[in-house]
Motif scaffolding. Sequence first.
Motif, PDB file in Angstrom:
ATOM      1  N   LYS A  41      41.650  38.911  27.423  1.00  0.00           N
ATOM      2  CA  LYS A  41      40.404  39.294  26.767  1.00  0.00           C
ATOM      3  C   LYS A  41      40.454  40.696  26.197  1.00  0.00           C
ATOM      4  O   LYS A  41      40.930  41.636  26.836  1.00  0.00           O
ATOM      5  CB  LYS A  41      39.251  39.219  27.765  1.00  0.00           C
ATOM      6  CG  LYS A  41      38.723  37.812  27.984  1.00  0.00           C
ATOM      7  CD  LYS A  41      37.457  37.848  28.820  1.00  0.00           C
ATOM      8  CE  LYS A  41      36.302  38.500  28.073  1.00  0.00           C
ATOM      9  NZ  LYS A  41      35.267  38.969  28.988  1.00  0.00           N
ATOM     10  N   VAL A  42      39.934  40.847  24.999  1.00  0.00           N
ATOM     11  CA  VAL A  42      39.665  42.154  24.414  1.00  0.00           C
ATOM     12  C   VAL A  42      38.289  42.563  24.911  1.00  0.00           C
ATOM     13  O   VAL A  42      37.404  41.722  25.030  1.00  0.00           O
ATOM     14  CB  VAL A  42      39.622  42.081  22.876  1.00  0.00           C
ATOM     15  CG1 VAL A  42      39.565  43.473  22.278  1.00  0.00           C
ATOM     16  CG2 VAL A  42      40.805  41.319  22.329  1.00  0.00           C
ATOM     17  N   LYS A  43      38.101  43.831  25.204  1.00  0.00           N
ATOM     18  CA  LYS A  43      36.796  44.296  25.654  1.00  0.00           C
ATOM     19  C   LYS A  43      35.713  43.851  24.678  1.00  0.00           C
ATOM     20  O   LYS A  43      35.827  44.069  23.485  1.00  0.00           O
ATOM     21  CB  LYS A  43      36.810  45.816  25.733  1.00  0.00           C
ATOM     22  CG  LYS A  43      35.476  46.394  26.133  1.00  0.00           C
ATOM     23  CD  LYS A  43      35.608  47.883  26.330  1.00  0.00           C
ATOM     24  CE  LYS A  43      34.264  48.567  26.142  1.00  0.00           C
ATOM     25  NZ  LYS A  43      33.105  47.718  26.380  1.00  0.00           N
ATOM     26  N   ALA A  82      40.212  34.536  33.382  1.00  0.00           N
ATOM     27  CA  ALA A  82      40.016  35.469  32.268  1.00  0.00           C
ATOM     28  C   ALA A  82      40.543  36.835  32.688  1.00  0.00           C
ATOM     29  O   ALA A  82      40.025  37.423  33.640  1.00  0.00           O
ATOM     30  CB  ALA A  82      38.532  35.550  31.912  1.00  0.00           C
ATOM     31  N   TRP A  83      41.555  37.337  31.996  1.00  0.00           N
ATOM     32  CA  TRP A  83      42.124  38.647  32.330  1.00  0.00           C
ATOM     33  C   TRP A  83      41.592  39.701  31.381  1.00  0.00           C
ATOM     34  O   TRP A  83      41.826  39.625  30.179  1.00  0.00           O
ATOM     35  CB  TRP A  83      43.658  38.597  32.261  1.00  0.00           C
ATOM     36  CG  TRP A  83      44.266  37.530  33.112  1.00  0.00           C
ATOM     37  CD1 TRP A  83      44.973  36.448  32.695  1.00  0.00           C
ATOM     38  CD2 TRP A  83      44.215  37.444  34.563  1.00  0.00           C
ATOM     39  NE1 TRP A  83      45.362  35.685  33.774  1.00  0.00           N
ATOM     40  CE2 TRP A  83      44.919  36.270  34.927  1.00  0.00           C
ATOM     41  CE3 TRP A  83      43.652  38.236  35.560  1.00  0.00           C
ATOM     42  CZ2 TRP A  83      45.068  35.866  36.256  1.00  0.00           C
ATOM     43  CZ3 TRP A  83      43.806  37.827  36.880  1.00  0.00           C
ATOM     44  CH2 TRP A  83      44.510  36.668  37.220  1.00  0.00           C
ATOM     45  N   GLU A  84      40.882  40.686  31.905  1.00  0.00           N
ATOM     46  CA  GLU A  84      40.431  41.807  31.094  1.00  0.00           C
ATOM     47  C   GLU A  84      41.639  42.703  30.812  1.00  0.00           C
ATOM     48  O   GLU A  84      42.422  42.984  31.725  1.00  0.00           O
ATOM     49  CB  GLU A  84      39.359  42.609  31.839  1.00  0.00           C
ATOM     50  CG  GLU A  84      38.040  41.859  32.036  1.00  0.00           C
ATOM     51  CD  GLU A  84      37.276  41.650  30.733  1.00  0.00           C
ATOM     52  OE1 GLU A  84      37.672  42.217  29.695  1.00  0.00           O
ATOM     53  OE2 GLU A  84      36.279  40.901  30.757  1.00  0.00           O
ATOM     54  N   LEU A 125      39.660  46.546  33.111  1.00  0.00           N
ATOM     55  CA  LEU A 125      40.609  46.156  34.165  1.00  0.00           C
ATOM     56  C   LEU A 125      40.242  46.840  35.484  1.00  0.00           C
ATOM     57  O   LEU A 125      40.259  46.213  36.548  1.00  0.00           O
ATOM     58  CB  LEU A 125      42.030  46.531  33.729  1.00  0.00           C
ATOM     59  CG  LEU A 125      43.146  46.246  34.731  1.00  0.00           C
ATOM     60  CD1 LEU A 125      43.392  44.742  34.854  1.00  0.00           C
ATOM     61  CD2 LEU A 125      44.444  46.956  34.316  1.00  0.00           C
ATOM     62  N   ILE A 126      39.892  48.124  35.397  1.00  0.00           N
ATOM     63  CA  ILE A 126      39.486  48.866  36.593  1.00  0.00           C
ATOM     64  C   ILE A 126      38.249  48.208  37.219  1.00  0.00           C
ATOM     65  O   ILE A 126      38.169  48.005  38.431  1.00  0.00           O
ATOM     66  CB  ILE A 126      39.188  50.343  36.242  1.00  0.00           C
ATOM     67  CG1 ILE A 126      40.456  51.050  35.760  1.00  0.00           C
ATOM     68  CG2 ILE A 126      38.572  51.077  37.428  1.00  0.00           C
ATOM     69  CD1 ILE A 126      40.199  52.383  35.070  1.00  0.00           C
ATOM     70  N   ASN A 161      45.611  47.010  23.405  1.00  0.00           N
ATOM     71  CA  ASN A 161      45.381  45.741  24.103  1.00  0.00           C
ATOM     72  C   ASN A 161      44.692  44.755  23.172  1.00  0.00           C
ATOM     73  O   ASN A 161      44.968  43.555  23.204  1.00  0.00           O
ATOM     74  CB  ASN A 161      44.541  45.959  25.366  1.00  0.00           C
ATOM     75  CG  ASN A 161      43.140  46.452  25.064  1.00  0.00           C
ATOM     76  OD1 ASN A 161      42.971  47.459  24.376  1.00  0.00           O
ATOM     77  ND2 ASN A 161      42.128  45.759  25.548  1.00  0.00           N
ATOM     78  N   GLY A 162      43.828  45.277  22.309  1.00  0.00           N
ATOM     79  CA  GLY A 162      43.171  44.425  21.321  1.00  0.00           C
ATOM     80  C   GLY A 162      44.194  43.815  20.378  1.00  0.00           C
ATOM     81  O   GLY A 162      44.215  42.607  20.158  1.00  0.00           O
ATOM     82  N   ARG A 163      45.088  44.643  19.859  1.00  0.00           N
ATOM     83  CA  ARG A 163      46.117  44.140  18.941  1.00  0.00           C
ATOM     84  C   ARG A 163      46.975  43.082  19.632  1.00  0.00           C
ATOM     85  O   ARG A 163      47.354  42.097  19.016  1.00  0.00           O
ATOM     86  CB  ARG A 163      47.003  45.294  18.465  1.00  0.00           C
ATOM     87  CG  ARG A 163      46.270  46.298  17.590  1.00  0.00           C
ATOM     88  CD  ARG A 163      47.192  47.459  17.207  1.00  0.00           C
ATOM     89  NE  ARG A 163      48.288  47.025  16.344  1.00  0.00           N
ATOM     90  CZ  ARG A 163      49.370  47.767  16.096  1.00  0.00           C
ATOM     91  NH1 ARG A 163      49.505  48.953  16.658  1.00  0.00           N
ATOM     92  NH2 ARG A 163      50.316  47.314  15.300  1.00  0.00           N
TER      93      ARG A 163
END
Lengths: 509, 217
Positions: free
Chosen positions: A130-132, A152-154, A160-161, A250-252
């Motif tokens: 996942k993208v924020k 779902a992995w942030e 993530l924290i 992380n978005g890219r």
Amino acid sequence: MTTTNLGMPTRVRLTPAPPEGALIDSPPFPQAAIRELGKDTQRANLRHATHTIRTKRQRVVAELDHWQDLRSAGEAVKNRVARHLDTWLVQLEENLTRAGSTVHWARDAEEANRIIIDLIRATGSDEVVKVKSMATQEIDLNEALEGAGIAAWETDLAELIVQLGHDRPSHILVPAIHRNRTEVRDIFLEEMGRYGTPPPEGLDDDPGRLANAARTHLRDKFLRARVAVSGANFAVAETGSLVVVESEGNGRMCLTLPQTLISVVGIEKVVPTFADLEVFLQLLPRSSTAERMNPYTTIWTGPTPGDGTQDVHVVLVDNGRTRALADPSGRAALRCIRCSACLNICPVFEKVGGHAYGSVYPGPIGAILNPQLRGVESAVDRSLPFASTLCGACDDVCPVKIPISDILVQQRHRIVEAKKAEAGRKPHLESVLMKGGGWLMGDARRLALMQRAANVFGLVGGRAIGHIGNWPVPGLSRWLRARNVPMPPTASFRAQFDKTSDKTRGGQR
Amino acid sequence: MSTARDEILGRIRTALRDVTETDPARDVPVAWQYGRATDIADVLGLFVERVEDYRAVVERVPVADVPEAVVRHLRDTGATTVVLPVGIEAAWRAAVEASGLEVLSDEPALSHDELNRVDAVVTAAAVGIAETGTFVLDHRPDQGRRALTLVPDRHVCVVRADQVVTDVPEAVGRLAASVAEGLPLTWVSGPSATSDIELNRVEGVHGPRTLHVLVAV
């Protein structure tokens, strides 16, 4: 491993469990604020972070001579969007489709989650990166996916924290703003290894090394993921393009490496033209992370053969936005571009933090947005418009000029009226006092009499003590508990004025 | 039963009953002149300064010296393997291939895992923005697909002087054609970074942690 009971046979959770209970059932703001004020470390963390970002923002905003023109342009474009939203959405749908994206519409959170679960199941994957995204927080997508057996992995560091910390986000931009580096290290050491690549041995609390631990932990997830879920900062009606503004890459990773991309987009995110981005790509980075430009922005227009995700979906979500739109004065809140400048400048947010607001949208914007998106049936939503001192600092920093304090006042009025309309409710002491005040000031003689009484009180009381403090006055003690009120003066302004002007006239004679 | 689409559009139309002007431009005028250049005396100088602010390595290089500079910068990053986009300048490719560095081709496309083992990538760019220290990739063949400039940890990017514009509005104007062609855009302002821990900026998360920008003049 933690387990959960959903009324079904208990099974092992795939991702870390968030705190129990739904946000909408949160206690009203004053109660939650007292709870949060008791957290000393959090208060120190918040103070440090908000003051840091305020100073930086001020500096990068001052670099642009035309900042106020930019704000006005942002305001106008977003008004143009809201007041003709149906036109832009139809155009957006047409151009998204033309570009090869598949468009879905969701009336509410439940429908959005169902669409997303079906899309993921169709790929055969049991996990997503996942993208924020605030929209996915708003619809509580992660828990819906967990319930459907999808992990779902942030991938944003702060998200993530929060996820690994079994916590909730407390800020729009920096969801872990309430945590300091030592707490982050402890969370990583405790939890990271349970859900993938563990942190390196002997991890300390240096932010660079913490970021590196996140890089290593998530790399494997990025490389193997077949499905990604994102939000979008902007959706361009003219071209059918979506925009994601980010920092870490992380978005890219999510937008590029998997096969399938599902973007969850609130219907108010549309902008009419590609050229409009020149306004918002100047306003947003300087207002949010206080940078001239954020490290990475991705703009994609459907799938590109041989480059990035090939199966591209967009879920357009209402979830209360049309309710906000129906209020001609309140709809200004839909201009929000989620920069968080109003949170960072707010003296109330700085003290209590985001968890006191009982919503994924905290701070001044949350105080006006939540009651509009969710209605005022819940105790927390009724309390939010009062979670402000009305100092107006948020109005001054908002990049799209949302008159936050005006809307707060309107909503307070509405909530008071709603409470009055409820049968059997005793009038609130405040409204009795206000009525009494109105009666007193409605007549010059009554006012003079009251002032003389107050002067006598000031004359006598002033000899003993300089101010009215924490006195046990029935009905007022809660108000006085937090304030030192000056003693009334020994003469009123009107009396002084009469005296002086008599003298002046006397001298002229 | 009405579809979600029809119902949402219906709700919007009901909510906007107070809006009587049907032409959005007439209803809400936008007093903004689009696409204007910002008044900057030394555009290239500012570009260099602003990219450096993000702690990227920047060098101005005469066009003829670019191939040599690309190799020199690759060596400075400590890379031993490098991937080159299929459409990269022949002279740059020749120099890198002659340098003794291991060169990989992305044709056929490398797998994610193969790409993850590559140290560096060299690309051209589409636009540079002086005011914000940004370069934009539109991923034509001299820049490669998006993953090439994302997964490897070191990126050497060559921006031509005539690609550098003053500010965001000019850049958006130049990029409109790429978007109309359906090309994706990646705006890059410095190496990957995060401010998520105590709002302190830390360089280096998931994108390339080492960024070298050569300005070909």
